[in-house]
Design a protein around this motif. Sequence first.
Motif, PDB file in Angstrom:
ATOM      1  N   TRP A  49      23.097  -5.639  44.101  1.00 44.20           N
ATOM      2  CA  TRP A  49      21.555  -6.233  43.860  1.00 44.20           C
ATOM      3  C   TRP A  49      20.675  -6.219  45.415  1.00 44.20           C
ATOM      4  O   TRP A  49      19.367  -6.531  44.983  1.00 44.20           O
ATOM      5  CB  TRP A  49      21.548  -7.692  43.523  1.00 44.20           C
ATOM      6  CG  TRP A  49      20.283  -8.002  42.945  1.00 44.20           C
ATOM      7  CD1 TRP A  49      20.416  -8.099  41.230  1.00 44.20           C
ATOM      8  CD2 TRP A  49      19.964  -9.343  43.128  1.00 44.20           C
ATOM      9  NE1 TRP A  49      18.837  -8.514  41.916  1.00 44.20           N
ATOM     10  CE2 TRP A  49      18.572  -9.034  42.135  1.00 44.20           C
ATOM     11  CE3 TRP A  49      19.507  -9.447  44.493  1.00 44.20           C
ATOM     12  CZ2 TRP A  49      17.059 -10.466  42.333  1.00 44.20           C
ATOM     13  CZ3 TRP A  49      18.581 -10.817  45.013  1.00 44.20           C
ATOM     14  CH2 TRP A  49      17.483 -11.161  44.094  1.00 44.20           C
ATOM     15  N   ALA A  52      18.990  -3.541  45.679  1.00 48.48           N
ATOM     16  CA  ALA A  52      18.295  -3.037  44.953  1.00 48.48           C
ATOM     17  C   ALA A  52      16.372  -4.142  45.025  1.00 48.48           C
ATOM     18  O   ALA A  52      15.487  -3.582  44.489  1.00 48.48           O
ATOM     19  CB  ALA A  52      18.544  -3.680  43.450  1.00 48.48           C
ATOM     20  N   LEU A  53      16.896  -5.046  45.619  1.00 50.68           N
ATOM     21  CA  LEU A  53      15.774  -6.015  46.072  1.00 50.68           C
ATOM     22  C   LEU A  53      14.842  -5.263  46.622  1.00 50.68           C
ATOM     23  O   LEU A  53      13.427  -5.492  46.687  1.00 50.68           O
ATOM     24  CB  LEU A  53      15.968  -7.301  46.600  1.00 50.68           C
ATOM     25  CG  LEU A  53      14.930  -8.411  46.793  1.00 50.68           C
ATOM     26  CD1 LEU A  53      14.596  -9.060  45.372  1.00 50.68           C
ATOM     27  CD2 LEU A  53      15.759  -9.943  47.752  1.00 50.68           C
ATOM     28  N   ASN A  56      13.213  -2.482  45.808  1.00 47.24           N
ATOM     29  CA  ASN A  56      11.839  -2.499  44.595  1.00 47.24           C
ATOM     30  C   ASN A  56      10.737  -3.119  45.703  1.00 47.24           C
ATOM     31  O   ASN A  56      10.076  -2.874  44.986  1.00 47.24           O
ATOM     32  CB  ASN A  56      12.510  -4.279  43.675  1.00 47.24           C
ATOM     33  CG  ASN A  56      11.519  -3.861  42.316  1.00 47.24           C
ATOM     34  OD1 ASN A  56      11.310  -3.347  41.248  1.00 47.24           O
ATOM     35  ND2 ASN A  56      11.279  -5.515  42.661  1.00 47.24           N
ATOM     36  N   CYS A  61       7.885  -3.034  43.698  1.00 56.12           N
ATOM     37  CA  CYS A  61       7.585  -3.593  42.515  1.00 56.12           C
ATOM     38  C   CYS A  61       6.771  -2.810  40.864  1.00 56.12           C
ATOM     39  O   CYS A  61       6.613  -4.058  40.428  1.00 56.12           O
ATOM     40  CB  CYS A  61       7.259  -5.425  42.220  1.00 56.12           C
ATOM     41  SG  CYS A  61       7.891  -6.499  43.560  1.00 56.12           S
ATOM     42  N   PHE A  64       9.490  -4.160  35.384  1.00 54.51           N
ATOM     43  CA  PHE A  64      10.570  -4.475  35.138  1.00 54.51           C
ATOM     44  C   PHE A  64      10.858  -4.185  33.660  1.00 54.51           C
ATOM     45  O   PHE A  64      10.326  -4.845  32.369  1.00 54.51           O
ATOM     46  CB  PHE A  64      11.216  -6.002  35.224  1.00 54.51           C
ATOM     47  CG  PHE A  64      12.626  -6.485  35.141  1.00 54.51           C
ATOM     48  CD1 PHE A  64      13.288  -6.047  36.244  1.00 54.51           C
ATOM     49  CD2 PHE A  64      12.943  -6.476  34.472  1.00 54.51           C
ATOM     50  CE1 PHE A  64      14.644  -6.479  36.252  1.00 54.51           C
ATOM     51  CE2 PHE A  64      14.008  -7.174  33.957  1.00 54.51           C
ATOM     52  CZ  PHE A  64      15.387  -7.103  35.109  1.00 54.51           C
ATOM     53  N   ASP A 230      12.328   3.696  39.820  1.00 50.70           N
ATOM     54  CA  ASP A 230      11.376   2.333  39.196  1.00 50.70           C
ATOM     55  C   ASP A 230      12.516   1.244  38.427  1.00 50.70           C
ATOM     56  O   ASP A 230      11.726  -0.107  37.985  1.00 50.70           O
ATOM     57  CB  ASP A 230       9.945   2.750  38.285  1.00 50.70           C
ATOM     58  CG  ASP A 230       9.004   3.454  39.291  1.00 50.70           C
ATOM     59  OD1 ASP A 230       9.305   3.288  40.794  1.00 50.70           O
ATOM     60  OD2 ASP A 230       8.469   4.206  38.799  1.00 50.70           O
ATOM     61  N   TYR A 231      13.319   2.086  38.255  1.00 50.52           N
ATOM     62  CA  TYR A 231      14.463   1.094  37.442  1.00 50.52           C
ATOM     63  C   TYR A 231      15.811   0.825  38.033  1.00 50.52           C
ATOM     64  O   TYR A 231      16.151  -0.070  37.188  1.00 50.52           O
ATOM     65  CB  TYR A 231      14.858   1.949  35.791  1.00 50.52           C
ATOM     66  CG  TYR A 231      14.202   2.623  35.236  1.00 50.52           C
ATOM     67  CD1 TYR A 231      13.366   2.098  33.908  1.00 50.52           C
ATOM     68  CD2 TYR A 231      13.217   4.331  35.402  1.00 50.52           C
ATOM     69  CE1 TYR A 231      12.275   2.069  33.194  1.00 50.52           C
ATOM     70  CE2 TYR A 231      12.209   4.312  34.572  1.00 50.52           C
ATOM     71  CZ  TYR A 231      11.928   3.535  33.428  1.00 50.52           C
ATOM     72  OH  TYR A 231      10.590   4.233  32.309  1.00 50.52           O
ATOM     73  N   PHE A 233      16.196  -1.636  39.753  1.00 52.38           N
ATOM     74  CA  PHE A 233      16.390  -3.263  40.549  1.00 52.38           C
ATOM     75  C   PHE A 233      16.890  -3.542  38.644  1.00 52.38           C
ATOM     76  O   PHE A 233      17.906  -4.736  38.706  1.00 52.38           O
ATOM     77  CB  PHE A 233      14.604  -3.819  40.570  1.00 52.38           C
ATOM     78  CG  PHE A 233      14.713  -5.214  40.607  1.00 52.38           C
ATOM     79  CD1 PHE A 233      15.933  -5.900  41.785  1.00 52.38           C
ATOM     80  CD2 PHE A 233      14.387  -5.955  39.716  1.00 52.38           C
ATOM     81  CE1 PHE A 233      15.300  -7.176  42.393  1.00 52.38           C
ATOM     82  CE2 PHE A 233      13.854  -7.337  40.404  1.00 52.38           C
ATOM     83  CZ  PHE A 233      14.953  -8.236  41.073  1.00 52.38           C
ATOM     84  N   PHE A 236      20.819  -2.854  38.411  1.00 51.42           N
ATOM     85  CA  PHE A 236      21.159  -3.718  38.953  1.00 51.42           C
ATOM     86  C   PHE A 236      21.081  -4.704  39.577  1.00 51.42           C
ATOM     87  O   PHE A 236      22.575  -5.608  39.216  1.00 51.42           O
ATOM     88  CB  PHE A 236      20.484  -3.439  40.991  1.00 51.42           C
ATOM     89  CG  PHE A 236      21.015  -1.981  41.110  1.00 51.42           C
ATOM     90  CD1 PHE A 236      21.768  -1.221  40.399  1.00 51.42           C
ATOM     91  CD2 PHE A 236      21.046  -1.955  42.622  1.00 51.42           C
ATOM     92  CE1 PHE A 236      21.941   0.316  41.373  1.00 51.42           C
ATOM     93  CE2 PHE A 236      21.535  -0.523  43.435  1.00 51.42           C
ATOM     94  CZ  PHE A 236      22.051   0.678  42.792  1.00 51.42           C
ATOM     95  N   SER A 237      19.751  -5.146  38.759  1.00 54.99           N
ATOM     96  CA  SER A 237      19.695  -6.852  38.247  1.00 54.99           C
ATOM     97  C   SER A 237      21.287  -6.923  36.993  1.00 54.99           C
ATOM     98  O   SER A 237      21.569  -7.721  37.486  1.00 54.99           O
ATOM     99  CB  SER A 237      19.028  -7.083  37.672  1.00 54.99           C
ATOM    100  OG  SER A 237      17.494  -7.490  38.764  1.00 54.99           O
ATOM    101  N   CYS A 280      21.497   5.232  44.590  1.00 57.59           N
ATOM    102  CA  CYS A 280      19.884   5.091  44.497  1.00 57.59           C
ATOM    103  C   CYS A 280      20.124   6.993  44.831  1.00 57.59           C
ATOM    104  O   CYS A 280      18.338   7.792  44.221  1.00 57.59           O
ATOM    105  CB  CYS A 280      19.607   4.012  46.052  1.00 57.59           C
ATOM    106  SG  CYS A 280      19.269   3.166  45.742  1.00 57.59           S
TER     107      CYS A 280
END
Length: 345
Positions: A49, A52-53, A56, A61, A64, A230-231, A233, A236-237, A280
Amino acid sequence: MSNNGADLTFGYISCFVAILLFGSNFVPLKKFDTGDGMFLQWVLCAAIWLVALVVNLILHCPKFWPFAMLGGCIWATGNIAVVPIIKTIGLGLGILIWGSFNALTGWASSRFGWFGLDAEEVSNPLLNYIGAGLSVVSAFIFLFIKSEIPNNTCSMDTTPLITEHVINTTQDPCSWVDKLSTVHHRIVGCSLAVISGVLYGSTFVPIIYIKDHSKRNDSIYAGASQYDLDYVFAHFSGIFLTSTVYFLAYCIAMKNSPKLYPEAVLPGFLSGVLWAIATCCWFIANHSLSAVVSFPIITAGPGFIAAMWGIFMFKEIKGLQNYLLMILAFCIILTGALCTAFSKI
């Protein structure tokens, strides 16, 4: 070089990096006791995560999409079986089996339009079918390869060493995996590897679904990004959220006495970072090559890397018969990957 040629080159480079990292990301964990894996999977997913942050933020950003989290939930569900798989059948054989079923599931869902996806076309369908078929053949060959994994880790000689590094020692220091017989080791390990492979192969379905439906004006996903990263984050969230839920459920089941392994924290974190970077790269490969091409290549390749670790460093796979089966399987994988790659050209 044309833009299409540049995309293909970038896609294949991404495949190579992903293969190398996927085949090596569990290596840091081999020298450390990880118990039943529940604590480890949470540490690993926390590292995922965080990567991913960072990605992002680099991408400023992007929007989402909560539905993309479902893919992460599916992956995390398959991931909780990783430690039992490695303990029962070994790193090399485990990755080989789940990678093959991962390839088949991911390829078929994209090629035939399962789960509401748009069926993907390739320049040479015959080569693509041959490549996917060879992945299936290699999976069956891997099932006959015998790995040598110690299964007597609960003996009186080893128990004190294990409990010394476990935070909570009120429970039996041996996990359920350690108590399995040799025969059950293989049955459980191979079965879990197959299930994990199928789940792993479904992990990109929600993202591809969003991308496919973004082209339809009547869809709630109309206008969604076509760039796979773009997906990341959201995906991985979903992984971290699901792993946290599983870990909390584990703590409840253990009556608030979970087995924690401090020595596995840093190796687990490193493993998570390697996996996140590899994924990634996979997202990039999906964008450049399409999933119907990237799946058979990326899912078959790590088995070769992992098997090399298993043979030369961890001595999990021994014997002339096993070596010959491995060589045969690798030749089939290589042929399948080349067929899949050329089917796009």
